[in-house]
Design an enzyme around this catalytic site. Structure first.
Site, PDB file in Angstrom:
ATOM      1  N   ALA A 139       0.819  -1.215   0.000  1.00 27.25           N
ATOM      2  CA  ALA A 139       0.000   0.000   0.000  1.00 27.25           C
ATOM      3  C   ALA A 139       0.854   1.268   0.000  1.00 27.25           C
ATOM      4  CB  ALA A 139      -0.921  -0.010   1.216  1.00 27.25           C
ATOM      5  N   HIS A 159       3.750   0.037  12.668  1.00 30.10           N
ATOM      6  CA  HIS A 159       3.892   0.011  11.202  1.00 30.10           C
ATOM      7  C   HIS A 159       2.550   0.244  10.521  1.00 30.10           C
ATOM      8  CE1 HIS A 159       6.335  -0.886   7.692  1.00 30.10           C
ATOM      9  NE2 HIS A 159       5.361  -1.654   7.227  1.00 30.10           N
ATOM     10  N   ARG A 163     -14.865  -8.129   3.508  1.00 29.21           N
ATOM     11  CA  ARG A 163     -15.111  -6.995   2.605  1.00 29.21           C
ATOM     12  C   ARG A 163     -14.554  -7.229   1.209  1.00 29.21           C
ATOM     13  NH1 ARG A 163     -15.127  -5.938   7.621  1.00 29.21           N
ATOM     14  NH2 ARG A 163     -16.286  -4.195   8.528  1.00 29.21           N
TER      15      ARG A 163
HETATM   16  N1  INI Z   1       1.598  -3.187   2.991  1.00 30.15           N
HETATM   17  C1  INI Z   1       0.283  -3.436   2.789  1.00 30.15           C
HETATM   18  O1  INI Z   1      -0.233  -3.208   1.679  1.00 30.15           O
HETATM   19  N2  INI Z   1      -0.482  -3.918   3.808  1.00 30.15           N
HETATM   20  C2  INI Z   1       0.038  -4.179   5.045  1.00 30.15           C
HETATM   21  O2  INI Z   1      -0.716  -4.641   5.943  1.00 30.15           O
HETATM   22  C3  INI Z   1       1.416  -3.928   5.271  1.00 30.15           C
HETATM   23  N3  INI Z   1       2.001  -4.195   6.553  1.00 30.15           N
HETATM   24  O3  INI Z   1       1.273  -4.540   7.491  1.00 30.15           O
HETATM   25  O4  INI Z   1       3.196  -4.095   6.756  1.00 30.15           O
HETATM   26  C4  INI Z   1       2.199  -3.418   4.205  1.00 30.15           C
HETATM   27  N4  INI Z   1       3.511  -3.173   4.350  1.00 30.15           N
HETATM   28  C5  INI Z   1       4.411  -2.998   3.230  1.00 30.15           C
HETATM   29  C6  INI Z   1       4.478  -1.565   2.728  1.00 30.15           C
HETATM   30  O5  INI Z   1       3.266  -1.199   2.078  1.00 30.15           O
HETATM   31  C7  INI Z   1       5.615  -1.377   1.710  1.00 30.15           C
HETATM   32  O6  INI Z   1       5.393  -2.181   0.586  1.00 30.15           O
HETATM   33  C8  INI Z   1       6.995  -1.700   2.301  1.00 30.15           C
HETATM   34  O7  INI Z   1       7.203  -0.968   3.474  1.00 30.15           O
HETATM   35  C9  INI Z   1       8.123  -1.360   1.276  1.00 30.15           C
HETATM   36  O8  INI Z   1       8.134   0.030   0.962  1.00 30.15           O
END
Ligand code: INI
Length: 161
Positions: free
Chosen positions: A56, A88, A127
Site C-alpha cells: 500500500a 507500522h 469486505r
Molecule cells: N503493505 C500493505 O499493503 N499492507 C500491510 O498490511 C502492510 N504491513 O502490514 O506491513 C504493508 N507493508 C508494506 C508496505 O506497504 C511497503 O510495501 C513496504 O514498506 C516497502 O516500501
C-alpha cells in the site's frame, strides 16, 4: 438550480487500477470485484490498465504517474492494510491516505480510495467478496461516478499569460 445527477455508466471511460501485492489473497479479490464492476457498467476491458505495486505504501506514486499520464478518466487504488499490533500499520495507513489525497489535489484526476484498513484478516476477507460484499465493486462505482461528474462540472476559467 442545477443539479448534477449521479451517473454510474463507464461506457467510453478509461481507468487505471493500482493494486498492492501485500495481502495478495484479499487484493486479488478486490481487483476482481473492481474490474468486474467496471466492465458490468460498460467499460471495455482494453480500456482498463492494471498496475501491481509491492504494498500500500507504493500506491500513491504509481497512482500519481498514471493520473498525470492524461490517459485515464479515473484511477482506482486497491490495497489491504491489516493491523498487526505494531506502529507500522499506522505509518502505512497514514502514508497511503495522505499520498492518495495529494494525488487528487495535485492532478485533479478522480482517484478512488480503495485501501481496506482492518483489525484482522477476517474483517478484510469479509469486505473482499465475503458477507460484507466486495468493496472493489464499490470503489469502481465511486471512480465511475466521479469521472462523469468531473467531465460535467464547469472547467476553471482560462488565465491569460
Ligand atoms: N503493505 C500493505 O499493503 N499492507 C500491510 O498490511 C502492510 N504491513 O502490514 O506491513 C504493508 N507493508 C508494506 C508496505 O506497504 C511497503 O510495501 C513496504 O514498506 C516497502 O516500501
Amino acid at each position: 438550480m442545477r443539479v448534477y445527477p449521479s451517473v454510474i455508466d463507464a461506457t467510453g471511460l478509461r481507468f487505471a487500477v493500482v493494486v498492492a501485492r501485500f495481502n495478495h489473497l484479499i487484493c486479488v479479490r478486490l481487483l476482481e470485484g473492481c474490474t468486474g464492476e467496471l466492465v458490468a457498467r460498460g467499460a471495455v476491458a482494453g480500456d482498463i490498465d492494471v498496475a501491481w505495486v509491492p504494498g500500500a505504501y507504493e500506491i500513491p506514486l504509481a497512482a500519481r504517474v498514471m493520473a498525470k499520464s492524461g490517459r485515464y478518466d479515473a484511477v482506482v487504488t486497491l490495497g489491504a492494510v491489516i493491523r498487526a499490533g505494531t506502529p507500522h500499520f499506522d505509518f502505512v495507513c497514514q502514508s497511503v491516505t495522505d499520498g492518495v489525497r495529494e494525488v487528487v489535489r495535485d492532478t485533479g484526476v478522480p482517484v478512488a480510495f480503495g485501501v481496506l484498513t482492518t483489525n484482522d484478516v477476517d474483517q478484510a476477507l469479509a469486505r473482499a467478496g465475503g458477507p460484507e460484499g466486495n468493496k472493489g465493486a464499490e470503489f469502481a462505482r465511486a471512480a465511475i461516478e466521479m469521472a462523469h461528474l468531473c467531465r460535467r462540472l464547469p472547467a476553471p476559467p482560462e488565465v491569460e499569460a
